[in-house]
Design a protein around this motif. Structure first.
Motif, PDB file in Angstrom:
ATOM      1  N   TYR A   1      16.833  10.645   0.215  1.00 27.92           N
ATOM      2  CA  TYR A   1      16.884  10.759  -1.478  1.00 27.92           C
ATOM      3  C   TYR A   1      15.716  11.329  -2.118  1.00 27.92           C
ATOM      4  O   TYR A   1      16.066  12.398  -3.037  1.00 27.92           O
ATOM      5  N   TYR A   2      14.732  11.295  -1.723  1.00 27.25           N
ATOM      6  CA  TYR A   2      13.323  11.969  -2.291  1.00 27.25           C
ATOM      7  C   TYR A   2      13.465  13.335  -2.067  1.00 27.25           C
ATOM      8  O   TYR A   2      12.798  14.275  -2.616  1.00 27.25           O
ATOM      9  N   LEU A   3      14.022  13.839  -0.907  1.00 23.04           N
ATOM     10  CA  LEU A   3      13.951  15.426  -0.464  1.00 23.04           C
ATOM     11  C   LEU A   3      15.030  16.148  -1.399  1.00 23.04           C
ATOM     12  O   LEU A   3      14.759  17.219  -1.555  1.00 23.04           O
ATOM     13  N   TRP A   4      16.070  15.433  -1.656  1.00 26.47           N
ATOM     14  CA  TRP A   4      17.075  15.955  -2.511  1.00 26.47           C
ATOM     15  C   TRP A   4      16.866  16.051  -3.788  1.00 26.47           C
ATOM     16  O   TRP A   4      17.049  16.750  -4.669  1.00 26.47           O
TER      17      TRP A   4
ATOM     18  N   LEU B   1       9.166  16.684 -15.116  1.00 28.80           N
ATOM     19  CA  LEU B   1       9.324  16.097 -13.778  1.00 28.80           C
ATOM     20  C   LEU B   1       8.238  15.004 -13.294  1.00 28.80           C
ATOM     21  O   LEU B   1       8.923  13.936 -12.970  1.00 28.80           O
ATOM     22  N   ARG B   2       7.300  15.429 -13.647  1.00 31.28           N
ATOM     23  CA  ARG B   2       6.117  14.210 -13.188  1.00 31.28           C
ATOM     24  C   ARG B   2       6.371  12.948 -14.092  1.00 31.28           C
ATOM     25  O   ARG B   2       6.055  11.913 -13.567  1.00 31.28           O
ATOM     26  N   PHE B   3       6.732  13.034 -15.295  1.00 35.55           N
ATOM     27  CA  PHE B   3       6.950  11.845 -16.160  1.00 35.55           C
ATOM     28  C   PHE B   3       8.189  11.058 -15.579  1.00 35.55           C
ATOM     29  O   PHE B   3       7.869   9.649 -15.459  1.00 35.55           O
ATOM     30  N   VAL B   4       9.091  11.628 -15.011  1.00 33.94           N
ATOM     31  CA  VAL B   4      10.148  11.172 -14.177  1.00 33.94           C
ATOM     32  C   VAL B   4       9.546  10.196 -13.100  1.00 33.94           C
ATOM     33  O   VAL B   4       9.891   8.911 -12.799  1.00 33.94           O
ATOM     34  N   LEU B   5       8.800  11.238 -12.223  1.00 34.68           N
ATOM     35  CA  LEU B   5       8.476  10.397 -11.138  1.00 34.68           C
ATOM     36  C   LEU B   5       7.605   9.203 -11.262  1.00 34.68           C
ATOM     37  O   LEU B   5       7.114   8.191 -10.409  1.00 34.68           O
ATOM     38  N   ALA B   6       6.624   9.245 -12.256  1.00 36.45           N
ATOM     39  CA  ALA B   6       5.763   8.217 -12.665  1.00 36.45           C
ATOM     40  C   ALA B   6       6.519   6.944 -12.902  1.00 36.45           C
ATOM     41  O   ALA B   6       6.068   5.619 -12.620  1.00 36.45           O
TER      42      ALA B   6
ATOM     43  N   ASN C   1       0.694  -1.184   0.017  1.00 45.41           N
ATOM     44  CA  ASN C   1       0.166   0.178  -0.041  1.00 45.41           C
ATOM     45  C   ASN C   1       0.973   1.035  -0.146  1.00 45.41           C
ATOM     46  O   ASN C   1       1.457   1.341   0.842  1.00 45.41           O
ATOM     47  N   LEU C   2       1.072   1.966  -1.147  1.00 45.44           N
ATOM     48  CA  LEU C   2       1.868   3.015  -1.365  1.00 45.44           C
ATOM     49  C   LEU C   2       1.253   4.235  -1.177  1.00 45.44           C
ATOM     50  O   LEU C   2       1.728   5.367  -1.761  1.00 45.44           O
ATOM     51  N   SER C   3       0.087   4.302  -0.438  1.00 39.74           N
ATOM     52  CA  SER C   3      -0.490   5.563  -0.319  1.00 39.74           C
ATOM     53  C   SER C   3       0.525   6.882   0.544  1.00 39.74           C
ATOM     54  O   SER C   3       0.116   8.017   0.254  1.00 39.74           O
ATOM     55  N   GLU C   4       1.249   6.476   1.176  1.00 39.64           N
ATOM     56  CA  GLU C   4       2.097   7.440   1.957  1.00 39.64           C
ATOM     57  C   GLU C   4       3.525   7.492   1.314  1.00 39.64           C
ATOM     58  O   GLU C   4       4.342   8.128   1.806  1.00 39.64           O
ATOM     59  N   PHE C   5       3.694   7.007   0.261  1.00 38.03           N
ATOM     60  CA  PHE C   5       4.847   7.212  -0.770  1.00 38.03           C
ATOM     61  C   PHE C   5       5.331   8.564  -0.804  1.00 38.03           C
ATOM     62  O   PHE C   5       4.387   9.366  -1.295  1.00 38.03           O
ATOM     63  N   PRO C   6       6.356   8.962  -0.603  1.00 39.59           N
ATOM     64  CA  PRO C   6       7.714   8.254  -0.034  1.00 39.59           C
ATOM     65  C   PRO C   6       8.146   8.424   1.343  1.00 39.59           C
ATOM     66  O   PRO C   6       9.175   7.933   1.660  1.00 39.59           O
ATOM     67  N   MET C   7       6.800   8.559   2.162  1.00 43.73           N
ATOM     68  CA  MET C   7       7.234   8.509   3.574  1.00 43.73           C
ATOM     69  C   MET C   7       6.624   7.170   4.027  1.00 43.73           C
ATOM     70  O   MET C   7       6.075   7.319   5.319  1.00 43.73           O
ATOM     71  N   ASP C   8       6.794   6.049   3.557  1.00 39.80           N
ATOM     72  CA  ASP C   8       6.030   4.892   3.846  1.00 39.80           C
ATOM     73  C   ASP C   8       6.872   4.042   4.591  1.00 39.80           C
ATOM     74  O   ASP C   8       8.067   3.967   4.251  1.00 39.80           O
ATOM     75  N   LYS C   9       6.402   2.942   5.166  1.00 38.02           N
ATOM     76  CA  LYS C   9       7.280   1.703   5.938  1.00 38.02           C
ATOM     77  C   LYS C   9       6.117   0.626   5.561  1.00 38.02           C
ATOM     78  O   LYS C   9       4.737   0.712   5.466  1.00 38.02           O
ATOM     79  N   HIS C  10       6.742  -0.580   5.331  1.00 40.92           N
ATOM     80  CA  HIS C  10       5.910  -1.726   5.125  1.00 40.92           C
ATOM     81  C   HIS C  10       6.271  -2.939   5.787  1.00 40.92           C
ATOM     82  O   HIS C  10       7.463  -2.932   6.204  1.00 40.92           O
TER      83      HIS C  10
ATOM     84  N   LEU D   1      12.093  16.682  -3.998  1.00 33.10           N
ATOM     85  CA  LEU D   1      11.400  17.890  -3.480  1.00 33.10           C
ATOM     86  C   LEU D   1      12.223  19.103  -3.693  1.00 33.10           C
ATOM     87  O   LEU D   1      11.593  20.209  -3.942  1.00 33.10           O
ATOM     88  N   LEU D   2      13.583  19.160  -3.677  1.00 31.77           N
ATOM     89  CA  LEU D   2      14.246  20.206  -3.742  1.00 31.77           C
ATOM     90  C   LEU D   2      14.194  20.773  -5.374  1.00 31.77           C
ATOM     91  O   LEU D   2      13.752  21.795  -5.601  1.00 31.77           O
ATOM     92  N   PRO D   3      14.098  19.909  -6.505  1.00 32.71           N
ATOM     93  CA  PRO D   3      13.986  20.174  -7.823  1.00 32.71           C
ATOM     94  C   PRO D   3      12.438  20.936  -7.895  1.00 32.71           C
ATOM     95  O   PRO D   3      12.331  21.748  -8.840  1.00 32.71           O
ATOM     96  N   LEU D   4      11.714  20.364  -7.274  1.00 33.46           N
ATOM     97  CA  LEU D   4      10.179  20.519  -7.442  1.00 33.46           C
ATOM     98  C   LEU D   4      10.123  22.124  -6.837  1.00 33.46           C
ATOM     99  O   LEU D   4       9.351  23.115  -7.452  1.00 33.46           O
ATOM    100  N   ALA D   5      10.610  22.337  -5.520  1.00 29.51           N
ATOM    101  CA  ALA D   5      10.443  23.344  -5.057  1.00 29.51           C
ATOM    102  C   ALA D   5      11.147  24.887  -6.078  1.00 29.51           C
ATOM    103  O   ALA D   5      10.661  25.668  -6.092  1.00 29.51           O
TER     104      ALA D   5
END
Length: 338
Positions: free
Chosen positions: A219-222, A263-268, A132-141, A225-229
């Protein structure tokens, strides 16, 4: 006549041995006493990869099974090896394997003089794991490596955690201290017997290794998040440019939206096609809406300036200089904290 009797005797002995072998393989040890107890020990040597897009992970697992078969007792003999198919065994199978996982070790059992049978095996390959990846990328499984016996049902066979050899007090199994997982952190693990219910009232004996892991956020912050910001902040630049430079203002606003779409195409590619929105999806959609609103604001000020309504255009610029950064900071706070 004597030759014929010898031949019949040889044939009878051969048939008797064949019948004994067939019974040894087909019937559980001391089945009249109740469920056969099989002690298991499971050790995870490595976990190579967790792939959220494929809903799977790769593992390297060592398994040891031990049971007692009084039919194999040989008090005056020595420890011997026998082919697995010549003795009764629990016939374990990886429940959540993907494709065929070849056995790395020979399929032989070690039989001690007191009838203790021990089987060792190692498996390496991909295992399926619904996530269940609803919390991606702050998820744990929670991930499961599950073995099932295809020989008998749960009321005929029971798995019991075994103790590690070599003086180590590890019950049931464990996991290596260092794993090949650069983007995941191991939180906890457990080894336990389970009952597998594939259909209806059928319950099969199982044992499993479960571990909980969480994704590293750095990893996702740098990288996300940073490029998106930066892209979102770029869309605020037109509000600080003179309104007479309409072409520059529109160019910056539209290029910001195009950059975000790329950028969204890359994230997909990081996720499968899910029927629900993840935390990352909500964040990128929110950022896209802010960029679109910024473009509308730039077009509005250009229209107002062109119709000699400079005061209204100036108020929109002043409002946008503070409103858009504040809205984005709220969106970032939600993304990080939830």
């Amino acid at each position: 006549e004597a030759t014929e009797k010898v031949r019949e005797k040889v044939v009878d002995e051969a048939e008797k041995k064949a019948a004994e072998k067939a019974e040894l393989k087909a019937k559980r040890p001391d089945e009249w006493r109740g469920p056969t107890t099989v002690h298991f020990f499971l050790y995870v040597l490595d976990i190579d990869e967790i792939d959220g897009a494929k809903q799977s992970f790769s593992a390297n697992v060592y398994v040891r099974l031990r049971w007692t078969d009084k039919r194999l007792v040989d008090p005056d003999g020595a420890t011997r090896q026998m082919p697995l198919e010549e003795v009764w065994n629990p016939q374990v199978l990886l429940v959540n394997r993907v494709g065929i996982l070849p056995a790395a070790l020979p399929k032989v059992v070690e039989v001690k003089p007191d009838g203790t049978v021990q089987y060792r095996q190692r498996y390496t390959g991909q295992l399926s794991q619904p996530l269940n990846l609803s919390e991606f990328p702050m998820d744990k499984h929670t991930f499961t490596i599950q073995f099932m016996s295809t020989a008998d049902t749960a009321d005929q066979l029971e798995f019991v955690p075994d103790v590690a050899m070599g003086g180590q007090h590890i019950v049931g199994g464990g996991i290596a201290s260092e794993l090949s997982l650069p983007d995941w952190k191991m939180l906890s693990h457990e080894v336990l017997p389970l009952a597998y219910n594939p259909i209806g009232d059928l319950y099969l004996p199982c044992f499993a290794f479960r571990f909980e892991a969480k994704r590293y956020r750095a990893y996702y912050l740098w990288q996300v998040l940073l490029p998106l910001a930066v892209v979102v902040a770029m869309s605020w630049a037109p509000f600080w440019v003179e309104r007479s430079n309409v072409g520059v203002r529109l160019g910056v606003a539209t290029s910001s939206i195009l950059t975000l779409i790329a950028l969204r195409f890359v994230l997909a590619g990081l996720l499968p096609r899910l029927p629900y929105m993840t935390r990352m999806d909500h964040f990128t959609v929110g950022s896209t809406l802010l960029l679109f609103l910024a473009l509308i604001a730039v077009v509005s000020t250009a229209y107002l300036s062109g119709n000699h309504r400079e005061a209204q255009a100036q108020r929109i610029d002043l409002w946008a200089r503070f409103a858009f950064p504040a809205a984005f900071l709220l969106l970032v706070g939600w993304f990080l904290i939830g």
